[in-house]
Design an enzyme around this catalytic site. Structure first.
Site, PDB file in Angstrom:
ATOM      1  N   CYS A  26       0.805  -1.233   0.000  1.00  0.00           N
ATOM      2  CA  CYS A  26       0.000   0.000   0.000  1.00  0.00           C
ATOM      3  C   CYS A  26       0.839   1.285   0.000  1.00  0.00           C
ATOM      4  CB  CYS A  26      -0.972  -0.009   1.182  1.00  0.00           C
ATOM      5  SG  CYS A  26      -0.299  -0.709   2.681  1.00  0.00           S
ATOM      6  N   HIS A  86      -2.110   6.557   4.214  1.00  0.00           N
ATOM      7  CA  HIS A  86      -0.672   6.543   4.510  1.00  0.00           C
ATOM      8  C   HIS A  86      -0.033   7.841   3.997  1.00  0.00           C
ATOM      9  CE1 HIS A  86      -1.215   2.520   5.736  1.00  0.00           C
ATOM     10  NE2 HIS A  86      -0.639   1.858   4.745  1.00  0.00           N
TER      11      HIS A  86
END
Ligand code: NAP
Length: 346
Positions: free
Chosen positions: A145, A238
């Site tokens: 990710c 993130h």
């Protein structure tokens, strides 16, 4: 077009739940089967899952019986959000049985004949599946990710100026650790400066993704990458602080132009999950921020900001991307849409 039947393995997990949420009403795909561990198999989905998405469980999914993750399934495409302790073997078994597996797990990502795909970055790598020996089945993987967000921001710079070195420090969301994930006592009022195996993935995967495809194999890009990853108390999204050294000098204006002009095959093909603009550059000095910007363009766009000169490398900037949408389920759905549109299912 008649909808293609699809299944989600790991349907009860963090990524699995996001798949179920995103696949509702999809124009190409109909979700008809779910798989999870023996703990969940045999139960209806609503009884097995601890649902923590902000929208209700779709009616068409609530009462589906969870299956064991073993073929045969009636679906053609198998989306995998399986725990990596079991994903490798199960995904291989499905591919051997003739299914197209699109996986989020790390197990097959670095296999020589398996494409590690970001649809806007390396769609040509999908050709690799023609060399796979799975009786008509195939495995396609979604990168880590954090890798996805960073590589999407690096791609336009790599194409226009070349990249020789990257240093990245991440601040990764809780949902990236799966469900139930890191305990509240470990992460409230805290930052954990270790995510198992994550530094290594961020240092290796971009080399394969940005590598050149010669027709039967990928030659890795020659970029030196150093990564440090941290878990922070953010639910989704993130954030990454990136420093780059370029091969060819570029001005700030040229770099921002490269990001703002970036568009690729998923946009040309008008794929349902393709963001209109893959990269959003923010000029405001406090942006991007996970709570404010993780959902831009259905959670599929990457936000970039804070571009400035760096005293050690050439430039530094901040990247933000949604880890379970662009970084997992949404990215995998976009890859499957590309497989369909490019005729790989025939
Ligand atoms: P998770 O929340 O822990 O979910 C794991 C899933 O795997 C659950 O559905 C679980 O089912 C199933 N499972 C566990 N053991 C199994 C077994 N023996 N047989 C069959 N199914 C089994 O994990 P996650 O965060 O969704 O991550 C799933 C995968 O995606 C991992 O490989 C992860 O590294 C990767 N990934 C995650 C993210 C993210 O942001 N979370 C992003 C990119 C990639 P039960 O409920 O029945 O145990």
């Amino acid at each position: 077009m008649e909808k293609i039947k699809v299944a989600v393995l790991g349907a009860t997990g963090s990524v699995g739940q996001k798949f179920i949420q995103l696949l509702e009403g999809h124009p190409f795909f109909e979700l008809v089967e779910l798989g999870a561990s023996e703990r969940s198999a045999g139960k209806t989905y609503k009884d097995a899952v601890n649902w923590f998405m902000e929208t209700p469980i779709p009616d068409s999914v609530k009462n589906l019986k969870i299956k064991n993750c073993r073929p045969p399934f009636e679906s053609k495409i198998i989306f995998s959000g399986l725990d990596s302790s079991v994903a490798g073997e199960i995904e291989t078994e499905f591919a051997h049985a003739g299914y197209i597996v699109v996986s989020n797990s790390k197990n097959h990502r670095m296999d020589k004949d398996v494409p590690l795909i970001i649809p806007e970055v390396n769609p040509e790598h999908l050709q690799l599946i023609k060399a796979q020996n799975y009786n008509g089945g195939a495995i396609v993987t979604n990168p880590n990710c954090s890798t996805i967000g960073m590589v999407l921001a690096l791609k336009p710079l790599h194409d226009r100026f070349g990249i020789s070195k990257v240093n990245v420090v991440t601040m990764q969301a809780l949902s990236g650790a799966g469900y139930p994930g890191v305990s509240a006592l470990d992460l409230t009022d805290n930052v954990v400066p270790f995510i198992s195996g994550e530094d290594e993935k961020l240092e290796k995967e971009p080399l394969k993704i940005l590598g050149s495809f010669s027709g039967d194999e990928i030659k890795e890009a020659e970029i030196k990458i150093s990564a440090q990853t941290n878990r922070v108390p953010v639910i989704d999204g993130h954030t990454e602080s990136v420093q780059v050294e370029l091969k060819k000098k570029a001005t700030e204006k040229e770099i921002i132009k490269a990001w703002e002009e970036f568009s690729a095959e998923p946009q040309e093909l008008n794929l349902p999950f393709a963001p209109e603009k893959p990269i959003h550059y923010f000029r405001e000095e406090k942006y991007p921020q996970p709570r404010l910007h993780r959902n831009i363009d259905k959670g599929m766009a990457v936000s970039v900001g804070r571009l400035r000169p760096c005293n050690i490398f050439d430039y530094k900037f901040t990247v933000l991307s949604h880890n379970t949408i662009r970084g997992a389920a949404g990215g995998a759905i976009l890859a499957a849409e590309l497989l369909v549109k490019k005729g790989f299912l025939q």
